[in-house]
Design a protein around this motif. Structure first.
Motif, PDB file in Angstrom:
ATOM      1  N   GLN A 178      -9.381   2.924  12.211  1.00 56.51           N
ATOM      2  CA  GLN A 178      -9.569   3.441  10.863  1.00 56.51           C
ATOM      3  C   GLN A 178      -8.582   2.807   9.910  1.00 56.51           C
ATOM      4  O   GLN A 178      -7.602   2.208  10.332  1.00 56.51           O
ATOM      5  N   VAL A 179      -8.866   2.989   8.645  1.00 55.21           N
ATOM      6  CA  VAL A 179      -8.004   2.519   7.567  1.00 55.21           C
ATOM      7  C   VAL A 179      -7.694   3.732   6.705  1.00 55.21           C
ATOM      8  O   VAL A 179      -8.578   4.547   6.430  1.00 55.21           O
ATOM      9  N   TYR A 180      -6.445   3.864   6.288  1.00 55.82           N
ATOM     10  CA  TYR A 180      -6.032   5.021   5.505  1.00 55.82           C
ATOM     11  C   TYR A 180      -5.816   4.654   4.042  1.00 55.82           C
ATOM     12  O   TYR A 180      -5.527   3.507   3.714  1.00 55.82           O
ATOM     13  N   THR A 181      -5.920   5.667   3.188  1.00 57.62           N
ATOM     14  CA  THR A 181      -5.600   5.496   1.771  1.00 57.62           C
ATOM     15  C   THR A 181      -4.193   6.020   1.528  1.00 57.62           C
ATOM     16  O   THR A 181      -3.632   6.749   2.367  1.00 57.62           O
ATOM     17  N   GLN A 182      -3.656   5.682   0.372  1.00 62.88           N
ATOM     18  CA  GLN A 182      -2.397   6.275  -0.059  1.00 62.88           C
ATOM     19  C   GLN A 182      -2.663   7.764  -0.282  1.00 62.88           C
ATOM     20  O   GLN A 182      -3.774   8.161  -0.627  1.00 62.88           O
ATOM     21  N   GLN A 183      -1.653   8.577  -0.091  1.00 63.31           N
ATOM     22  CA  GLN A 183      -1.804  10.017  -0.264  1.00 63.31           C
ATOM     23  C   GLN A 183      -2.002  10.350  -1.738  1.00 63.31           C
ATOM     24  O   GLN A 183      -1.365   9.761  -2.611  1.00 63.31           O
ATOM     25  N   ILE A 184      -2.909  11.296  -1.981  1.00 68.38           N
ATOM     26  CA  ILE A 184      -3.055  11.826  -3.331  1.00 68.38           C
ATOM     27  C   ILE A 184      -2.806  13.324  -3.270  1.00 68.38           C
ATOM     28  O   ILE A 184      -3.061  13.956  -2.249  1.00 68.38           O
ATOM     29  N   GLU A 234     -13.050  12.380  -9.090  1.00 65.44           N
ATOM     30  CA  GLU A 234     -13.401  11.010  -8.713  1.00 65.44           C
ATOM     31  C   GLU A 234     -12.216  10.146  -9.087  1.00 65.44           C
ATOM     32  O   GLU A 234     -11.735  10.208 -10.223  1.00 65.44           O
ATOM     33  N   LYS A 235     -11.745   9.341  -8.121  1.00 63.47           N
ATOM     34  CA  LYS A 235     -10.530   8.578  -8.374  1.00 63.47           C
ATOM     35  C   LYS A 235     -10.497   7.340  -7.487  1.00 63.47           C
ATOM     36  O   LYS A 235     -11.001   7.367  -6.368  1.00 63.47           O
ATOM     37  N   GLU A 236      -9.909   6.263  -7.991  1.00 68.52           N
ATOM     38  CA  GLU A 236      -9.665   5.093  -7.166  1.00 68.52           C
ATOM     39  C   GLU A 236      -8.309   5.255  -6.505  1.00 68.52           C
ATOM     40  O   GLU A 236      -7.327   5.605  -7.164  1.00 68.52           O
ATOM     41  N   VAL A 237      -8.278   5.005  -5.198  1.00 72.78           N
ATOM     42  CA  VAL A 237      -7.053   5.182  -4.431  1.00 72.78           C
ATOM     43  C   VAL A 237      -6.789   3.895  -3.655  1.00 72.78           C
ATOM     44  O   VAL A 237      -7.708   3.323  -3.053  1.00 72.78           O
ATOM     45  N   ILE A 245      -1.853  -2.756   6.219  1.00 68.25           N
ATOM     46  CA  ILE A 245      -1.656  -2.886   7.662  1.00 68.25           C
ATOM     47  C   ILE A 245      -1.132  -4.299   7.890  1.00 68.25           C
ATOM     48  O   ILE A 245      -1.727  -5.274   7.414  1.00 68.25           O
ATOM     49  N   GLU A 246      -0.027  -4.384   8.595  1.00 62.62           N
ATOM     50  CA  GLU A 246       0.602  -5.684   8.826  1.00 62.62           C
ATOM     51  C   GLU A 246      -0.378  -6.662   9.471  1.00 62.62           C
ATOM     52  O   GLU A 246      -1.090  -6.294  10.420  1.00 62.62           O
ATOM     53  N   LYS A 294      -8.677  -3.783  -2.420  1.00 66.89           N
ATOM     54  CA  LYS A 294      -7.366  -3.117  -2.354  1.00 66.89           C
ATOM     55  C   LYS A 294      -7.481  -1.612  -2.591  1.00 66.89           C
ATOM     56  O   LYS A 294      -6.595  -0.846  -2.225  1.00 66.89           O
ATOM     57  N   LYS A 295      -8.589  -1.170  -3.221  1.00 62.23           N
ATOM     58  CA  LYS A 295      -8.779   0.240  -3.558  1.00 62.23           C
ATOM     59  C   LYS A 295     -10.174   0.690  -3.146  1.00 62.23           C
ATOM     60  O   LYS A 295     -11.082  -0.123  -3.011  1.00 62.23           O
TER      61      LYS A 295
END
Length: 146
Positions: A14-20, A30-33, A38-39, A46-47
């Motif tokens: 999986q891939v995670y988003t930044q915390q909101i 509705e928001k772009e995050v 990941i190294e 990017k979002k």
């Protein structure tokens, strides 16, 4: 799309988003995050766009008859009162699904004690869309009729 070394990609699940942090929402958000990096992995974007739907709650209540479980067949249990008021919260989208039939308040005769003439009112399991349930009264007196 993502790209990177096979040794990294074959273990990636999986891939995670930044915390909101979104508190006290009154409407759908509705928001772009941004995606968490990941190294050694490159992302085509990017979002991502997230949608957090919000549904309003309403409160309702029913007065439903109390049932007595585990009483011997030779006895009749009479409770005072014989009905229980149940208040609950439900989202508007599930309001029509909530009916008095969902709520089964009961006393368990197996919990009766010889020197106590009250039993705690219990409630059958409820669907997860029913929230903040309260019952009144929480215990009832009873008589046993042979």
């Amino acid at each position: 799309s993502i790209s990177g070394p096979e040794s990294v990609l074959d273990t990636l699940k999986q891939v995670y988003t930044q915390q909101i942090i979104a508190g006290n929402l009154t409407d759908t958000l509705e928001k772009e995050v941004a995606l968490k990096e990941i190294e050694q992995v490159k992302f085509s974007h990017k979002k991502v766009k997230i949608i957090l739907p919000v549904d309003k709650f309403t409160e309702s209540n029913y007065v439903v008859p109390l049932k007595a479980f585990n009483a011997p067949d030779s006895l009749t249990v009479i409770t005072f009162p014989s009905s229980i008021r149940i208040s609950y919260r439900v989202t508007l989208s599930y309001y029509e699904k909530a009916s008095a039939d969902l709520f089964i308040p009961y006393i368990d005769f197996n919990e009766a004690e010889a020197d106590v003439n009250k039993l705690k009112v219990q409630l059958s399991p409820l669907p997860e869309y029913v929230h903040s349930v309260s019952i009144y009264p929480t215990s009832v007196e009873y008589l046993i009729k042979r």
